[in-house]
Write an enzyme that holds these catalytic residues in place. Structure first.
Site, PDB file in Angstrom:
ATOM      1  N   ASN A 173      16.258  69.584  79.283  1.00 43.69           N
ATOM      2  CA  ASN A 173      16.076  68.750  80.469  1.00 43.69           C
ATOM      3  C   ASN A 173      15.065  67.641  80.185  1.00 43.69           C
ATOM      4  O   ASN A 173      14.097  67.824  79.443  1.00 43.69           O
ATOM      5  CB  ASN A 173      15.702  69.572  81.701  1.00 43.69           C
ATOM      6  CG  ASN A 173      14.459  70.410  81.533  1.00 43.69           C
ATOM      7  OD1 ASN A 173      14.218  70.978  80.476  1.00 43.69           O
ATOM      8  ND2 ASN A 173      13.654  70.490  82.568  1.00 43.69           N
ATOM      9  N   ILE A 174      15.335  66.486  80.778  1.00 41.47           N
ATOM     10  CA  ILE A 174      14.527  65.288  80.571  1.00 41.47           C
ATOM     11  C   ILE A 174      14.109  64.769  81.946  1.00 41.47           C
ATOM     12  O   ILE A 174      14.963  64.550  82.811  1.00 41.47           O
ATOM     13  CB  ILE A 174      15.357  64.167  79.879  1.00 41.47           C
ATOM     14  CG1 ILE A 174      16.006  64.665  78.577  1.00 41.47           C
ATOM     15  CG2 ILE A 174      14.531  62.909  79.667  1.00 41.47           C
ATOM     16  CD1 ILE A 174      15.083  64.883  77.434  1.00 41.47           C
ATOM     17  N   GLU A 175      12.826  64.582  82.121  1.00 42.88           N
ATOM     18  CA  GLU A 175      12.308  64.064  83.407  1.00 42.88           C
ATOM     19  C   GLU A 175      11.406  62.863  83.160  1.00 42.88           C
ATOM     20  O   GLU A 175      10.743  62.806  82.131  1.00 42.88           O
ATOM     21  CB  GLU A 175      11.452  65.138  84.095  1.00 42.88           C
ATOM     22  CG  GLU A 175      12.173  66.416  84.413  1.00 42.88           C
ATOM     23  CD  GLU A 175      11.211  67.523  84.838  1.00 42.88           C
ATOM     24  OE1 GLU A 175       9.982  67.325  84.745  1.00 42.88           O
ATOM     25  OE2 GLU A 175      11.695  68.577  85.254  1.00 42.88           O
ATOM     26  N   GLU A 226      21.963  71.158  80.600  1.00 42.00           N
ATOM     27  CA  GLU A 226      23.410  71.357  80.460  1.00 42.00           C
ATOM     28  C   GLU A 226      24.138  70.016  80.369  1.00 42.00           C
ATOM     29  O   GLU A 226      24.971  69.793  79.489  1.00 42.00           O
ATOM     30  CB  GLU A 226      23.973  72.134  81.661  1.00 42.00           C
ATOM     31  CG  GLU A 226      23.447  73.547  81.803  1.00 42.00           C
ATOM     32  CD  GLU A 226      22.198  73.632  82.676  1.00 42.00           C
ATOM     33  OE1 GLU A 226      21.338  72.728  82.600  1.00 42.00           O
ATOM     34  OE2 GLU A 226      22.077  74.606  83.431  1.00 42.00           O
ATOM     35  N   CYS A 254      22.726  74.377  87.961  1.00 39.74           N
ATOM     36  CA  CYS A 254      22.646  73.798  89.310  1.00 39.74           C
ATOM     37  C   CYS A 254      24.045  73.344  89.762  1.00 39.74           C
ATOM     38  O   CYS A 254      24.991  73.285  88.969  1.00 39.74           O
ATOM     39  CB  CYS A 254      21.658  72.623  89.338  1.00 39.74           C
ATOM     40  SG  CYS A 254      22.302  71.102  88.627  1.00 39.74           S
ATOM     41  N   CYS A 268      25.553  70.407  87.778  1.00 37.99           N
ATOM     42  CA  CYS A 268      26.065  70.794  86.446  1.00 37.99           C
ATOM     43  C   CYS A 268      27.357  71.594  86.574  1.00 37.99           C
ATOM     44  O   CYS A 268      28.286  71.423  85.780  1.00 37.99           O
ATOM     45  CB  CYS A 268      25.019  71.601  85.680  1.00 37.99           C
ATOM     46  SG  CYS A 268      23.625  70.587  85.135  1.00 37.99           S
TER      47      CYS A 268
HETATM   48  N1  THU Z   1      17.166  72.229  85.242  1.00 38.90           N
HETATM   49  C1  THU Z   1      18.031  72.291  84.184  1.00 38.90           C
HETATM   50  O1  THU Z   1      17.850  71.602  83.181  1.00 38.90           O
HETATM   51  N2  THU Z   1      19.089  73.130  84.267  1.00 38.90           N
HETATM   52  C2  THU Z   1      19.333  73.977  85.320  1.00 38.90           C
HETATM   53  O2  THU Z   1      20.316  74.705  85.280  1.00 38.90           O
HETATM   54  C3  THU Z   1      18.435  73.996  86.464  1.00 38.90           C
HETATM   55  C4  THU Z   1      17.334  72.989  86.456  1.00 38.90           C
HETATM   56  C5  THU Z   1      16.012  71.339  85.139  1.00 38.90           C
HETATM   57  C6  THU Z   1      16.003  70.154  86.072  1.00 38.90           C
HETATM   58  C7  THU Z   1      14.528  69.870  86.195  1.00 38.90           C
HETATM   59  O3  THU Z   1      14.145  69.054  85.112  1.00 38.90           O
HETATM   60  C8  THU Z   1      13.878  71.235  86.044  1.00 38.90           C
HETATM   61  O4  THU Z   1      14.850  72.084  85.434  1.00 38.90           O
HETATM   62  C9  THU Z   1      13.397  71.861  87.324  1.00 38.90           C
HETATM   63  O5  THU Z   1      14.390  71.906  88.268  1.00 38.90           O
END
Ligand code: THU
Length: 133
Positions: free
Chosen positions: A41-43, A54, A90, A93
């Site tokens: 995950n990238i924020e 995903e 989520c 995804c």
């Molecule tokens: N996140 C994912 O990468 N995959 C998931 O299945 C659920 C959530 C990430 C999104 C965000 O960067 C962090 O987890 C917190 O929600």
């Protein structure tokens, strides 16, 4: 379902760039021809932008020309802590998986190298939206 890919998923989760939530997720996507693509995950710091692990893995695979997918492995945990539970994909995804994969696409939820569950996409989305027949 491969033990080495479970290990890899756990390892790559530490590459997550998640300054906003400090919640790290790793995903390993297996294609029909047994290639693997990883995603984290990238924020952005303010969470104006967040991309799940995903979808990151799917984007990388699609950019490499892949179109058929078999299975995805997912591991999520708080930074510097082991996972306290299995993390399901989520809704966003799941919809992407629904539009790119078949019903028997497998979703492996990992809590540790020895604790994991294998589910199908159909278990998560028994009633699904599709614009085509
Ligand atoms: N996140 C994912 O990468 N995959 C998931 O299945 C659920 C959530 C990430 C999104 C965000 O960067 C962090 O987890 C917190 O929600």
């Amino acid at each position: 379902m491969k033990k080495d890919l479970i290990k890899k998923t756990i390892e790559i989760s530490d590459n997550a760039f998640c300054p906003a939530t400090k919640f790290c997720v790793g995903a390993v996507l297996e294609t029909a021809d047994n290639k693997i693509y990883t995603g984290v995950n990238i924020e952005t710091p303010s969470v104006i932008f967040a991309l799940c692990a995903e979808r990151n893995a799917f984007c990388t695979a699609l950019a490499d020309g892949q179109r058929e997918f078999k299975r995805i492995y997912i591991y999520g945990h708080k930074e510097n802590e082991p996972a306290y539970r299995m993390i399901p994909p989520c809704g966003f995804c799941l919809q992407v998986m629904n539009e790119l994969c078949k019903e028997d696409f497998e979703i492996v939820l990992i809590k540790s190298e020895t604790e994991y569950e294998v589910h199908t996409l159909n278990e998560f989305l028994p009633m699904k939206f599709a614009s085509k027949k």
